[in-house]
Design a protein around this motif. Structure first.
Motif, PDB file in Angstrom:
ATOM      1  N   THR A 306       1.407   1.768  -0.256  1.00 23.33           N
ATOM      2  CA  THR A 306       1.702   2.912   0.609  1.00 23.33           C
ATOM      3  C   THR A 306       1.392   2.543   2.052  1.00 23.33           C
ATOM      4  O   THR A 306       0.752   1.525   2.330  1.00 23.33           O
ATOM      5  CB  THR A 306       0.869   4.149   0.217  1.00 23.33           C
ATOM      6  OG1 THR A 306      -0.461   3.995   0.738  1.00 23.33           O
ATOM      7  CG2 THR A 306       0.798   4.326  -1.286  1.00 23.33           C
ATOM      8  N   GLY A 308      -0.335   4.757   3.718  1.00 27.64           N
ATOM      9  CA  GLY A 308      -1.529   5.579   3.929  1.00 27.64           C
ATOM     10  C   GLY A 308      -1.253   6.970   4.445  1.00 27.64           C
ATOM     11  O   GLY A 308      -2.185   7.765   4.575  1.00 27.64           O
ATOM     12  N   GLU A 309       0.019   7.287   4.728  1.00 24.66           N
ATOM     13  CA  GLU A 309       0.316   8.592   5.328  1.00 24.66           C
ATOM     14  C   GLU A 309       1.431   9.334   4.601  1.00 24.66           C
ATOM     15  O   GLU A 309       1.203  10.388   4.020  1.00 24.66           O
ATOM     16  CB  GLU A 309       0.694   8.404   6.804  1.00 24.66           C
ATOM     17  CG  GLU A 309      -0.435   7.868   7.662  1.00 24.66           C
ATOM     18  CD  GLU A 309      -0.018   7.655   9.099  1.00 24.66           C
ATOM     19  OE1 GLU A 309       1.205   7.655   9.378  1.00 24.66           O
ATOM     20  OE2 GLU A 309      -0.901   7.480   9.961  1.00 24.66           O
ATOM     21  N   ASP A 429       0.029  12.545  -3.508  1.00 24.18           N
ATOM     22  CA  ASP A 429      -1.070  12.656  -2.556  1.00 24.18           C
ATOM     23  C   ASP A 429      -1.521  11.280  -2.050  1.00 24.18           C
ATOM     24  O   ASP A 429      -2.427  11.181  -1.231  1.00 24.18           O
ATOM     25  CB  ASP A 429      -2.259  13.404  -3.166  1.00 24.18           C
ATOM     26  CG  ASP A 429      -2.784  12.732  -4.426  1.00 24.18           C
ATOM     27  OD1 ASP A 429      -2.372  11.584  -4.724  1.00 24.18           O
ATOM     28  OD2 ASP A 429      -3.622  13.346  -5.103  1.00 24.18           O
ATOM     29  N   LEU A 430      -0.881  10.200  -2.547  1.00 15.38           N
ATOM     30  CA  LEU A 430      -1.146   8.813  -2.141  1.00 15.38           C
ATOM     31  C   LEU A 430      -2.571   8.374  -2.427  1.00 15.38           C
ATOM     32  O   LEU A 430      -3.026   7.356  -1.905  1.00 15.38           O
ATOM     33  CB  LEU A 430      -0.848   8.613  -0.644  1.00 15.38           C
ATOM     34  CG  LEU A 430       0.561   8.966  -0.168  1.00 15.38           C
ATOM     35  CD1 LEU A 430       0.726   8.592   1.295  1.00 15.38           C
ATOM     36  CD2 LEU A 430       1.619   8.277  -0.995  1.00 15.38           C
ATOM     37  N   LEU A 431      -3.291   9.120  -3.230  1.00 16.11           N
ATOM     38  CA  LEU A 431      -4.661   8.758  -3.557  1.00 16.11           C
ATOM     39  C   LEU A 431      -4.715   8.010  -4.879  1.00 16.11           C
ATOM     40  O   LEU A 431      -3.777   8.019  -5.655  1.00 16.11           O
ATOM     41  CB  LEU A 431      -5.536  10.010  -3.601  1.00 16.11           C
ATOM     42  CG  LEU A 431      -5.695  10.754  -2.271  1.00 16.11           C
ATOM     43  CD1 LEU A 431      -6.548  12.001  -2.462  1.00 16.11           C
ATOM     44  CD2 LEU A 431      -6.303   9.854  -1.210  1.00 16.11           C
ATOM     45  N   PRO A 435      -1.273   5.343  -7.193  1.00 13.43           N
ATOM     46  CA  PRO A 435      -0.855   6.738  -6.955  1.00 13.43           C
ATOM     47  C   PRO A 435       0.299   7.139  -7.872  1.00 13.43           C
ATOM     48  O   PRO A 435       1.178   6.333  -8.198  1.00 13.43           O
ATOM     49  CB  PRO A 435      -0.406   6.723  -5.488  1.00 13.43           C
ATOM     50  CG  PRO A 435      -1.019   5.505  -4.900  1.00 13.43           C
ATOM     51  CD  PRO A 435      -1.098   4.508  -6.004  1.00 13.43           C
ATOM     52  N   TYR A 877      -6.784  -1.202   0.642  1.00 14.01           N
ATOM     53  CA  TYR A 877      -6.802   0.248   0.887  1.00 14.01           C
ATOM     54  C   TYR A 877      -6.973   0.533   2.377  1.00 14.01           C
ATOM     55  O   TYR A 877      -7.351  -0.340   3.168  1.00 14.01           O
ATOM     56  CB  TYR A 877      -7.920   0.910   0.085  1.00 14.01           C
ATOM     57  CG  TYR A 877      -9.307   0.388   0.373  1.00 14.01           C
ATOM     58  CD1 TYR A 877     -10.096   0.944   1.383  1.00 14.01           C
ATOM     59  CD2 TYR A 877      -9.851  -0.663  -0.366  1.00 14.01           C
ATOM     60  CE1 TYR A 877     -11.360   0.477   1.653  1.00 14.01           C
ATOM     61  CE2 TYR A 877     -11.122  -1.143  -0.110  1.00 14.01           C
ATOM     62  CZ  TYR A 877     -11.866  -0.570   0.896  1.00 14.01           C
ATOM     63  OH  TYR A 877     -13.132  -1.047   1.169  1.00 14.01           O
ATOM     64  N   SER A 882     -10.181   5.036  -2.053  1.00 14.52           N
ATOM     65  CA  SER A 882      -9.269   5.840  -2.867  1.00 14.52           C
ATOM     66  C   SER A 882      -7.875   5.960  -2.250  1.00 14.52           C
ATOM     67  O   SER A 882      -6.979   6.528  -2.874  1.00 14.52           O
ATOM     68  CB  SER A 882      -9.853   7.239  -3.088  1.00 14.52           C
ATOM     69  OG  SER A 882     -10.025   7.889  -1.841  1.00 14.52           O
ATOM     70  N   ARG A 883      -7.683   5.427  -1.038  1.00 11.47           N
ATOM     71  CA  ARG A 883      -6.377   5.553  -0.374  1.00 11.47           C
ATOM     72  C   ARG A 883      -5.655   4.210  -0.458  1.00 11.47           C
ATOM     73  O   ARG A 883      -5.920   3.292   0.299  1.00 11.47           O
ATOM     74  CB  ARG A 883      -6.545   6.011   1.072  1.00 11.47           C
ATOM     75  CG  ARG A 883      -5.200   6.264   1.776  1.00 11.47           C
ATOM     76  CD  ARG A 883      -5.378   7.060   3.042  1.00 11.47           C
ATOM     77  NE  ARG A 883      -5.813   8.431   2.772  1.00 11.47           N
ATOM     78  CZ  ARG A 883      -4.989   9.426   2.461  1.00 11.47           C
ATOM     79  NH1 ARG A 883      -3.685   9.212   2.353  1.00 11.47           N
ATOM     80  NH2 ARG A 883      -5.453  10.640   2.247  1.00 11.47           N
ATOM     81  N   ASN A 884      -4.711   4.150  -1.375  1.00  6.26           N
ATOM     82  CA  ASN A 884      -4.005   2.896  -1.677  1.00  6.26           C
ATOM     83  C   ASN A 884      -3.276   2.337  -0.465  1.00  6.26           C
ATOM     84  O   ASN A 884      -2.624   3.060   0.285  1.00  6.26           O
ATOM     85  CB  ASN A 884      -3.009   3.145  -2.816  1.00  6.26           C
ATOM     86  CG  ASN A 884      -2.044   1.996  -3.027  1.00  6.26           C
ATOM     87  OD1 ASN A 884      -1.154   1.740  -2.234  1.00  6.26           O
ATOM     88  ND2 ASN A 884      -2.212   1.304  -4.136  1.00  6.26           N
TER      89      ASN A 884
END
Length: 902
Positions: A306, A308-309, A429-431, A435, A877, A882-884
């Motif tokens: 991702t 991140g956004e 949610d990209l988390l 995800p 990340y 937790s944010r791929n």
């Protein structure tokens, strides 16, 4: 310290003016081998007891003492893993005496200790490390064969302080003490190796098959006779020589490997041959060594990443990598005082990749989905040839070498497709590391898409270097102490060029039904991928229909011209150094001068889109820039023998690292847009991405301190501290506020930033036991400070790619029939780069591998390697774990093979 350096300088001058002082003296040349005279030992310490003169054995087991008065002396030879050897030798005036020596050990046969098996690799490497004048870590050819390593990069990751960057799960680039691989120097047989990849200096060491290598040497501190562009360190790759082995030798390895993720089986074959020949009535004066390796590997990876956004991408890779390596080396040694050699190395690395991707752009009702394909073949080639000689001229040792090396990367006919659709409900949610995407069923059907763009590219990069160097050395005795003076010069000419040729097609696609390219659903282990794309159908359709597509001329022109450049460097170096042994203290000190003439040529490419004047064009302006700089760099390496088993080392060195070629290249890509605003007027926005030919090289002051304890047998316990103060560190910044960029909204350019600092501790322990057990562990703990820009603000962070903790652990066992090794490598998280206003972090990586051998006889064995036993993925990340940013898995690989040696 000033007194010692002054004494050394006086000794050097005295040597230069006393050419006739040794007219009636003699010399001694010896050679050290095993009892069968099949294996030679490098790195053994040889000492003349009465004179307290010491030297070390070379690759072929040879050693030499010069300037000896006639008489009888006691010769002592020390090699870890065996009992010392003591012999009496006699020296005659004006003569060179010779002798052959054999290691022996009363406790166990030498063949079981340091000739064969995994203990041989440890013994050879530790002896060379112990006898080195500087701080080094070494991998011998025997040690390379004891690990399940597929290339040079993976073999080096086992050393203290070294880590690797992986691509598709395979080791490629090597970092030393956490520094960027671009800050290392890589040589093969003494010749600098240029990088085949466009824009960088770092050499991807996966192009070298491990079977072609006789040894790997990592110098963590430099001496004045070494190239100064080694802030991280210098990696020397040594290829095979016939004089590394006695008589005739040959080897053959046949292997099959299987990758679980793609369920593919891959073949591998390698062979080597060496022999010596008699010429003109002289025995063993011509040596020929040749080796070849071929590996055709099919594998792949599953990826999800991702930004991140608001964007998520699913990727499915199918990869074929073929490696072909060959070496042919000649040695001519007509007598003890003259040696000639020719070294060649050729490596060809091809990578065929087919990537399918689903790209989700989340924007409420305006969300879009793209289906993309990447079909490309990439070939990298490295060729190196070195010719040189060594002459002992009375008291002077003259060596000279000429080298040529070239690297290239060719990416012909790369084909990219982009399909788009919208109107479907998608959400994420990209988390989490992997995800999850909520999507309607129609998203997975190609028939619901439209062809949006096709990109066709043919890119080339070439890197060539010519070099010539001369070294002159002389041994002498000063105030009763053994000393040496050495001086020399080197010239290097290097040219790096990048040629980009890209064509974008973005029209006349209305009659195309994407469903015609549909294929079976890929086996993607991270979720539901949807219909696949047919590689053959995509390529066939493009070849037959290309002439009818509409070309996006402006985009094609700016991409092609803006990313093409030629850089050239002329580097002249000269040095003076001295070495002196004062009882238990050895000092190696000197100065190196390097002058660089740098030039670069490219283009200033500006895309102009002007609604006011109805202009849409690309303006190309040639840009040529030059820069010259020089350095005078001191270095000091000290080695003190606290006892027979304990050494202390200290080093202070100054090193440099020239910027990446793509950062210092003369290129500017500018976009100017003039559009009507809401008030009926017109606004102009200008943005640019530019190189910086005025970048200064990195400069580093380095301090190293180590303590090494060799408790007896084959083993070592060591601890070291290192510190680096690096100035002119390169960062990327928005320089639109500078006067030369007046009127621009944003200009991104690499600039020299503030100082960066790196310090750390290296710990290592190796121990072999009489039972056959082997234990080895090393760990590096480091910390760095650097300043960069985050969202335009000054931000203190660590150095890119620098991990606080790097370590290895090996558990091994060996007897007459089995050789087993279980190895673990660990690399903690590190900052990869600053991405906008976010930190891109690479997560920690811990990999477990196994290698097992069964010896059918002394000449034959079977082996089984298991790579990535725990199926460790790659994970990166943004800001929080937790944010791929990227999750990629490669599966396990198993290798089964057979080796025969003569």
């Amino acid at each position: 310290m000033q007194h010692r350096l002054s004494t050394l300088t006086t000794a050097c001058v005295a040597a230069l003016i006393s050419t006739g002082a040794f007219a009636d003296q003699g010399s001694f040349v010896g050679k050290l081998s095993d009892s069968a005279k099949q294996v030679y030992f490098e790195g053994a310490q040889v000492r003349l007891k009465e004179l307290n003169l010491t030297t070390t054995t070379r690759r072929d087991g040879s050693f030499r003492f010069t300037n000896l008065d006639a008489g009888t002396y006691t010769l002592e030879i020390s090699y870890l893993g065996t009992a010392p050897v003591t012999k009496t030798i006699t020296i005659a005036e004006n003569q060179t005496r010779t002798g052959e020596f054999t290691l022996s050990d009363n406790r166990s046969p030498i063949e079981d200790v340091v000739v064969y098996g995994q203990r041989a690799g440890q013994a050879g490497a530790l002896n060379m490390q112990r006898s080195a004048d500087s701080i080094k870590s070494i991998v011998s050819s025997d040690a390379i064969g004891q690990f399940p390593d597929q290339n040079v990069a993976e073999a080096l990751q086992r050393l203290p302080g070294l880590s690797i960057e992986r691509d598709q799960g395979e080791g490629r680039f090597v970092g030393i003490r956490g520094l960027d691989p671009n800050l290392n120097n890589v040589t093969v047989n003494g010749v600098n190796i240029p990088s085949p990849e466009a824009g960088v200096r770092s050499v991807a060491l996966d192009v070298f098959p491990s079977e072609l290598v006789e040894g790997l040497e990592v110098s963590k501190t430099v001496t004045p006779d070494m190239d100064a562009d080694a802030i991280g360190g210098s990696i020397e790759v040594k290829s095979l020589s016939a004089f590394d082995r006695a008589g005739q030798s040959a080897s053959l390895t046949v292997q099959g490997s299987q990758n679980q993720l793609r369920d593919q089986t891959s073949p591998k074959v390698s062979a080597s041959y060496t022999n010596r020949y008699d010429l003109a009535g002289k025995q063993d004066v011509l040596g020929i060594a040749t080796a070849v390796s071929w590996f055709d590997r099919d594998f792949g990876s599953d990826n999800i990443e991702t930004n991140g956004e608001d964007e998520l991408e699913q990727r499915h890779y199918t990869v074929n990598r073929e490696r072909l390596g060959a070496a042919l080396n000649l040695d001519y040694r007509p007598d003890f005082n003259n040696q000639y050699y020719l070294r060649t190395l050729y490596s060809e690395f091809s990578d065929t990749e087919f990537r399918q991707a689903n790209i989700f752009v989340f924007d409420g009702e305006d969300s879009e989905v793209e289906r993309e394909s990447k079909d490309r073949f990439e070939e990298q080639q490295i060729f190196s040839v070195t010719a040189g000689a060594e002459h002992q001229l009375d008291q002077w040792l003259l060596t000279y070498q000429a080298g040529y090396s070239e690297s290239s990367e060719d990416e012909p006919d790369a084909l990219y497709y982009v399909f788009k659709t919208d109107g479907f409900a998608i959400n994420s949610d990209l988390l989490d590391q992997i995800p999850y995407v909520e999507q309607e069923a129609g998203v997975s059907q190609l028939s619901n898409y439209e062809l949006d763009e096709i990109e066709f590219a043919s890119n080339q990069a070439e890197d060539q270097e010519y070099s010539i160097k001369v070294d002159i050395a002389r041994d002498l005795t000063f105030s009763g102490h053994a000393a040496q003076i050495k001086f020399g010069s080197k010239y290097r000419n290097r040219e790096k060029q990048q040629n980009t040729n890209v064509t974008f097609f973005d029209g006349d696609f209305d009659d195309i039904d994407p469903g015609m390219f549909a294929d079976e659903t890929p086996d993607w282990g991270l979720g539901d991928f949807g219909q696949g794309l047919d590689k053959a159908a995509l390529r066939s359709y493009f070849n037959t229909s290309r002439s009818g597509f509409e070309i996006a001329k402006l985009d094609s022109e700016i991409e092609s011209n803006g990313e093409s450049f030629v850089n050239e460097e002329d580097i002249f170096a000269a040095y003076l150094m001295g070495k002196i042994d004062m009882d238990n203290l050895r000092i190696v000190a000197g100065l190196r001068y390097e002058k660089t003439d740098f030039s670069t040529s490219g283009q200033r490419v500006e895309l102009i889109e002007d609604e006011l004047n109805d202009i849409e064009q690309v303006v190309n302006t040639p840009w040529i820039a030059e820069q010259n700089y020089d350095y005078l760099l001191p270095s000091l390496n000290m080695r003190y023998a606290i006892s027979d088993n304990m050494l202390a080392r200290f080093a202070y060195t100054q090193t440099v690292a020239r910027p990446k070629f793509e950062e210092s290249a003369a290129f500017q890509i500018i976009e100017s847009k003039t559009e009507e605003n809401d008030e009926g007027g017109f606004d102009t926005e200008r943005e640019a991405e530019v190189g910086n030919p005025e970048l200064k090289p990195f400069e580093s002051d380095n301090i190293d301190l180590t303590l090494e304890y060799y408790p007896g047998g084959i083993g070592v316990l060591s601890a070291g501290y290192f510190y680096k103060d690096i100035s002119n560190f390169v960062i990327f910044a928005d320089v639109a506020d500078l006067p030369e960029w007046d009127g621009f909204d944003e200009v991104v350019q690499p600039i020299n930033g503030e100082d960066a600092k790196l310090q750390g501790i290296e710990l290592a322990w190796v121990k072999t036991f009489d039972s056959g057990l082997l234990l080895a562990a090393n760990a590096t703990f480091s910390d760095s400070e650097a300043v960069t820009l985050l969202d335009g603000e000054r931000f203190e962070t660590s150095l890119p790619n620098q991990s606080d903790r790097v370590g290895n652990f090996t558990l091994g066992y060996e007897d007459n029939h089995w050789s087993l090794r279980l190895t673990m490598t660990h690399k903690s998280e590190n900052l990869e780069e600053v991405d906008g206003d976010m930190l891109l972090m690479e997560d920690s990586h811990q990999q477990l591998d196994f290698s097992g051998k069964y010896y059918i006889s002394e000449d034959m064995h079977l082996y089984l390697n298991a790579i990535n036993i725990t199926d460790e993925p790659f994970y990166a990340y943004f800001n929080q774990r937790s944010r791929n940013a990227q999750y990629e898995e490669y599966g396990r690989t198993f290798e089964l093979g057979f080796t025969w040696k003569m």
